[in-house]
Scaffold this active site. Structure first.
Site, PDB file in Angstrom:
ATOM      1  N   SER A  62      47.804  50.659  33.090  1.00 49.37           N
ATOM      2  CA  SER A  62      49.216  50.872  32.775  1.00 49.37           C
ATOM      3  C   SER A  62      49.331  51.770  31.556  1.00 49.37           C
ATOM      4  O   SER A  62      48.435  51.786  30.702  1.00 49.37           O
ATOM      5  CB  SER A  62      49.878  49.528  32.481  1.00 49.37           C
ATOM      6  OG  SER A  62      51.146  49.727  31.892  1.00 49.37           O
TER       7      SER A  62
ATOM      8  N   TYR B  66      50.487  42.028  26.613  1.00 52.01           N
ATOM      9  CA  TYR B  66      50.211  42.690  27.906  1.00 52.01           C
ATOM     10  C   TYR B  66      49.505  44.025  27.670  1.00 52.01           C
ATOM     11  O   TYR B  66      48.483  44.322  28.297  1.00 52.01           O
ATOM     12  CB  TYR B  66      51.535  42.896  28.650  1.00 52.01           C
ATOM     13  CG  TYR B  66      51.433  43.690  29.927  1.00 52.01           C
ATOM     14  CD1 TYR B  66      50.981  43.096  31.102  1.00 52.01           C
ATOM     15  CD2 TYR B  66      51.804  45.041  29.975  1.00 52.01           C
ATOM     16  CE1 TYR B  66      50.917  43.816  32.292  1.00 52.01           C
ATOM     17  CE2 TYR B  66      51.737  45.770  31.154  1.00 52.01           C
ATOM     18  CZ  TYR B  66      51.293  45.161  32.313  1.00 52.01           C
ATOM     19  OH  TYR B  66      51.225  45.887  33.475  1.00 52.01           O
TER      20      TYR B  66
HETATM   21  N1  NAP Z   1      55.539  47.077  37.706  1.00 52.66           N
HETATM   22  C1  NAP Z   1      55.215  47.838  36.687  1.00 52.66           C
HETATM   23  O1  NAP Z   1      56.077  48.331  35.930  1.00 52.66           O
HETATM   24  C2  NAP Z   1      53.795  48.142  36.406  1.00 52.66           C
HETATM   25  C3  NAP Z   1      53.503  49.194  35.560  1.00 52.66           C
HETATM   26  C4  NAP Z   1      52.177  49.499  35.279  1.00 52.66           C
HETATM   27  C5  NAP Z   1      51.171  48.751  35.834  1.00 52.66           C
HETATM   28  N2  NAP Z   1      51.468  47.713  36.661  1.00 52.66           N
HETATM   29  C6  NAP Z   1      50.367  46.919  37.195  1.00 52.66           C
HETATM   30  O2  NAP Z   1      50.314  47.062  38.595  1.00 52.66           O
HETATM   31  C7  NAP Z   1      49.771  45.884  39.173  1.00 52.66           C
HETATM   32  C8  NAP Z   1      50.670  45.431  40.321  1.00 52.66           C
HETATM   33  O3  NAP Z   1      51.931  45.111  39.811  1.00 52.66           O
HETATM   34  P1  NAP Z   1      53.246  45.087  40.698  1.00 52.66           P
HETATM   35  O4  NAP Z   1      54.206  45.955  40.029  1.00 52.66           O
HETATM   36  O5  NAP Z   1      52.914  45.336  42.099  1.00 52.66           O
HETATM   37  O6  NAP Z   1      53.765  43.620  40.456  1.00 52.66           O
HETATM   38  P2  NAP Z   1      53.648  42.317  41.369  1.00 52.66           P
HETATM   39  O7  NAP Z   1      54.253  42.567  42.682  1.00 52.66           O
HETATM   40  O8  NAP Z   1      54.142  41.227  40.536  1.00 52.66           O
HETATM   41  O9  NAP Z   1      52.101  42.168  41.565  1.00 52.66           O
HETATM   42  C9  NAP Z   1      51.288  41.451  40.701  1.00 52.66           C
HETATM   43  C10 NAP Z   1      50.309  40.716  41.552  1.00 52.66           C
HETATM   44  O10 NAP Z   1      49.372  40.014  40.762  1.00 52.66           O
HETATM   45  C11 NAP Z   1      49.144  38.782  41.382  1.00 52.66           C
HETATM   46  N3  NAP Z   1      48.608  37.796  40.488  1.00 52.66           N
HETATM   47  C12 NAP Z   1      49.129  37.364  39.312  1.00 52.66           C
HETATM   48  N4  NAP Z   1      48.338  36.410  38.807  1.00 52.66           N
HETATM   49  C13 NAP Z   1      47.323  36.239  39.672  1.00 52.66           C
HETATM   50  C14 NAP Z   1      46.204  35.375  39.693  1.00 52.66           C
HETATM   51  N5  NAP Z   1      45.949  34.502  38.718  1.00 52.66           N
HETATM   52  N6  NAP Z   1      45.369  35.473  40.733  1.00 52.66           N
HETATM   53  C15 NAP Z   1      45.599  36.329  41.722  1.00 52.66           C
HETATM   54  N7  NAP Z   1      46.643  37.159  41.762  1.00 52.66           N
HETATM   55  C16 NAP Z   1      47.512  37.094  40.729  1.00 52.66           C
HETATM   56  C17 NAP Z   1      50.476  38.376  41.901  1.00 52.66           C
HETATM   57  O11 NAP Z   1      50.293  37.397  42.895  1.00 52.66           O
HETATM   58  P3  NAP Z   1      51.158  36.032  42.934  1.00 52.66           P
HETATM   59  O12 NAP Z   1      52.160  36.292  43.999  1.00 52.66           O
HETATM   60  O13 NAP Z   1      50.171  35.019  43.295  1.00 52.66           O
HETATM   61  O14 NAP Z   1      51.760  35.833  41.573  1.00 52.66           O
HETATM   62  C18 NAP Z   1      50.951  39.682  42.451  1.00 52.66           C
HETATM   63  O15 NAP Z   1      50.448  39.885  43.743  1.00 52.66           O
HETATM   64  C19 NAP Z   1      49.632  44.891  38.035  1.00 52.66           C
HETATM   65  O16 NAP Z   1      48.312  44.898  37.559  1.00 52.66           O
HETATM   66  C20 NAP Z   1      50.540  45.443  36.978  1.00 52.66           C
HETATM   67  O17 NAP Z   1      50.121  45.068  35.700  1.00 52.66           O
HETATM   68  C21 NAP Z   1      52.770  47.418  36.975  1.00 52.66           C
END
Ligand code: NAP
Ligand code: FAD
Lengths: 251, 468
Positions: free
Chosen positions: A144, A157
């Site tokens: 990120s 974070y």
């Molecule tokens: N959205 C943003 O603005 C953004 C920006 C930069 C980077 N990112 C990164 O991109 C990645 C995906 O994010 P997203 O935006 O797609 O959000 P998201 O839909 O909330 O995805 C996060 C995922 O992580 C999983 N997760 C959380 N804790 C976990 C655990 N203990 N074991 C297994 N899985 C777990 C969640 O599964 P559960 O359903 O089980 O909770 C969910 O599938 C993340 O690493 C995030 O940090 C996001």
């Protein structure tokens, strides 16, 4: 196998219900991917992701995977790789956490670090070993921009992503010459579940744009991908701002 | 990580006498796409090859020749790859009957240099001399003489194959394993040596007729009408030209020149063969240099310079068969993104499909220098052998052409619907399903492999990608 145009045939998503992960899987199933492994904590969102990809024509396998249960990773991942080659692993799990709560309750902050950093270290290393053994494959790590320089408002974070980012870069270097590689993806603010309710940051983007950038990065063999691309220049400016100035920015 | 997985064996390097220690190597095909890593061994004897096969780890092993297949046919990610070019002795030469027996790593270049002075020529040569005999059998290659002479396998009278168990078997035409191995892309075993029936020639020069065709229909008419008069025939199509000029082409056809066609000076040494080579193509060429406009200008020049109609011109073997061999490493011209070759055949009667594909390629604006069109004769018995009676078109394309994947997927479907197929030695991107529908004997091939190689000792990136 990855074909000559950089299209993979099999995909493993760690954090199988992630919106960015699902958007990427959707695109890849649209080209050559026929086998998808979704590894995540059991949830309706995970089942829905599996059902959708299945409906698009993929063979979907769902695996129980908890990123914070680091001692279980070897068994879970071992089973997945034993079923056949994985061309692309997408490390998509992550939690944003609540910064204020984390400052009050350090154990809550540690839980964020446990998922975002520790969980990525074990699963990342295990996947790298497996890809090295295969002699091919890409590990795509969702880092990120928050890790590029930790901000006052979001440093718990941000620091986990900084650690993850550094880890992924080093891991990529360690794989040099092995046929396997690591691609680090640094999205800015992405409108997904994770950021629900937060005000849009500048250059906010969508899960599908991140997916598109991942797919084209795989085609080009990129090592680092910024989404949107302009962030690369914004961040190279921010990185060198003096601390007193950076501190006062409304970020 | 995977519990109790055997760690991959360290090649057969612990086996005594292997000349090259187990180096890890990054391999690609001629198109320089989709690299993977394997351990390399270069056996110098059949016994060393057998030791390497027996020591294959769970990611298996594969023979590789000179790596002139375009895609991933001669790669084996995470496994072992046997560089066969060190197994390269000529074992027997029967100058009376025109038979040569040689090890699989011998190149066609070497055979030509050896045999031409005695008045013998290889029965089939592809567009490059730098292929091995093993690769020629493994892909059951065809040349400009396919309509008259068939593919390479047709001229093989026997071969020795190293099986998955590390045993040597002697194979002759008509046997199941022989037919599965010709065109079998290295997946039935390691070809150790081969006996080839040669073609007698009086001179080392070619007598060539050149004509220009104004468009695709004109070209097909000319080829249909007079191809049978020539041993060698091929047409080069300009794919950048559009509109009325779509498919304009230059035909070059000919045969080995007779002594009488040579000048008195040439007659003094009629079988001389000394191919020359230019310096290698420069490295580090940026991608994107090959734009449609540049290529279009090149093609225009090339078309204008070709004689409208010239008969009986004498050409050297290199100029006629292997024009690109003059520039070593010309494949680097396409830059770091690499390139691919698309080659398909559609049966006679499916000219509409051919025409439509040429139009689609030309409309897409692919910067392809030239496409090669040729008429095939009867197909051979090889189970996965490519040629069948019909029109075959081959063209090089930079991998970076936008929309290339979907375009070629659509063309695959049209080729399939026309009853045709795509060539495995050139493929680097097909879908497993499409491939299986194009090769009706694939099921037999898989069954045979399951029977003689139940542990999957022989495998390749191509085999994994296409589920061969
Ligand atoms: N959205 C943003 O603005 C953004 C920006 C930069 C980077 N990112 C990164 O991109 C990645 C995906 O994010 P997203 O935006 O797609 O959000 P998201 O839909 O909330 O995805 C996060 C995922 O992580 C999983 N997760 C959380 N804790 C976990 C655990 N203990 N074991 C297994 N899985 C777990 C969640 O599964 P559960 O359903 O089980 O909770 C969910 O599938 C993340 O690493 C995030 O940090 C996001
Ligand atoms: C410029 C150019 C022009 C070409 N023109 C033509 C043409 O006109 N017609 C045509 O048919 N092809 C053509 N080709 C393709 C080429 O002839 C084939 O790909 C051929 O197989 C290459 O031989 P190689 O020794 O380089 O084999 P590689 O590319 O190294 O291997 C090809 C296949 O053969 C197998 N193989 C190699 N050695 C053995 C062995 N000892 N035992 C078992 N299997 C083995 C490999 O496993 C692999 O599957 C052309 C290629 C180039 C670069």
């Amino acid at each position: 196998m990855m074909n000559a145009l950089g299209d993979p045939q099999s995909l493993l998503v760690l954090g199988g219900s992630s919106e960015i992960g699902l958007a990427t899987a959707r695109r890849l199933v649209g080209s050559r991917v026929e086998t998808v492994h979704l590894a995540g904590r059991p949830s309706p969102a995970l089942d829905a992701a599996a059902a959708e990809l299945h409906a698009l024509g993929a063979q979907v396998h769902v695996h129980d995977f908890d990123a914070s249960a680091v001692e279980t990773h070897e068994t879970v991942l071992g089973k997945i790789f034993a079923e056949g080659d994985v061309d692309v692993v997408l490390l998509a799990f992550g939690v944003l956490g609540d910064q204020e709560q984390g400052e009050r309750e350090p154990l809550a902050a540690a839980a964020v670090a446990r998922v975002n950093y520790l969980g990525a270290v074990t699963s990342g290393l295990l996947c790298a070993q497996a890809l090295r053994r295969q002699g091919h494959g890409a590990l795509v790590v969702l880092s990120s921009v928050a890790g590029e320089r930790a901000r006052r408002s979001n440093f718990i974070y941000g620091s986990t992503k900084a650690g993850l980012d550094a880890f992924a870069q080093g891991l990529g270097d360690s794989l040099h010459g092995s046929g396997a590689r690591v691609m680090v993806v640094r999205p800015g603010f992405v409108r997904t579940r994770m950021t629900e309710g937060l005000p849009d940051a500048p250059l906010a983007t969508t899960a599908d744009s991140v997916a598109e950038a991942v797919v084209s990065g795989l085609r080009r063999g990129s090592e680092t991908v910024w989404v949107p691309g302009a962030l690369r220049f914004v961040m190279s400016g921010l990185r060198h701002l003096p601390r007193p100035v950076f501190r006062r920015l409304p970020l | 990580m995977v519990t109790n997985r055997r760690t991959a064996t360290s090649c057969a390097l612990s086996a005594p006498g292997l000349s090259v220690a187990g180096m890890e190597g990054r391999l690609t095909g001629w198109g320089r796409t989709a690299p993977t890593t394997a351990r390399l061994c270069a056996p110098t004897t059949a016994a060393e090859a057998a030791a390497a096969v027996r020591a294959a780890g769970e990611r298996g092993t594969l023979a590789r020749g000179l790596g002139r297949s375009y895609g991933d046919a001669a790669q084996n990610a995470g496994g072992t790859v046997l560089d066969m070019t060190a197994l390269a002795r000529v074992l027997a030469l029967d100058l009376e009957r025109g038979l040569v027996t040689c090890e699989a790593g011998v190149s066609l270049d070497r055979l030509m240099r050896l045999l031409l002075p005695f008045g013998w020529f290889v029965p089939v040569t592809p567009g490059t001399r730098y292929v091995t005999v093993g690769g020629a059998v493994g892909a059951d290659i065809h040349g400009k003489n396919h309509h008259v002479s068939g593919s390479f396998g047709h001229h093989v009278t026997r071969m020795r194959l190293l099986t998955a168990a590390g045993e040597e078997v002697e194979l002759t035409p008509g046997e199941e394993l022989f037919d599965a191995t010709t065109g079998g892309m290295g997946l039935t075993g390691v070809i150790l040596d081969v006996t080839i029936k040669l073609l007698p020639v009086a001179t080392s020069l070619m007598s060539v007729d050149t004509e220009r065709a104004a468009d695709l229909d004109d070209l097909m008419r000319r080829l249909e009408a007079t191809d049978h008069r020539y041993r060698y025939s091929v047409a080069w199509i300009d794919l950048v030209a559009r509109g009325a000029a779509t498919g304009r082409a230059v035909l070059t056809r000919g045969d080995h020149a007779a002594i009488e066609e040579l000048t008195p000076r040439q007659r003094r040494d009629p079988l001389v063969f000394r191919p020359r080579s230019l310096p290698p193509a420069p490295r580090g060429i940026p991608g994107g240099l090959l734009r449609t406009a540049t290529v279009g200008a090149f093609n225009e020049l090339w078309y204008r310079r070709a004689p409208r109609d010239r008969r009986g011109q004498l050409q050297r073997i290199g100029a006629f068969f292997h024009p690109l061999d003059g520039v070593p490493e010309w494949n680097r011209v396409y830059g770091p993104g690499g390139f691919l070759q698309y080659q398909f055949v559609v049966p006679y009667g499916q000219e509409a499909t051919l025409r439509s594909i040429v139009e689609q390629l030309s409309r897409h604006g692919c910067p392809s220098f030239l496409a090669v069109l040729k008429r095939f004769g009867e197909g051979g018995p090889g189970w996965l052998s490519f040629p069948m009676p019909g029109w075959t078109l081959a063209l090089d394309l930079p991998a970076s052409v936008p929309g290339l994947g979907p375009l070629l997927d659509r063309l695959d479907e049209q080729v399939l619907a026309a009853g045709g197929r795509v060539y495995l030695a050139k493929d680097s991107r097909m879908r497993p399903r499409t491939l299986a529908a194009m090769y009706p004997r694939l099921a037999d091939f898989r069954a045979l492999r399951a029977r003689i190689d139940p542990h999957g000792v022989f495998t390749s990136d191509l085999a994994r990608r296409l589920a061969l």
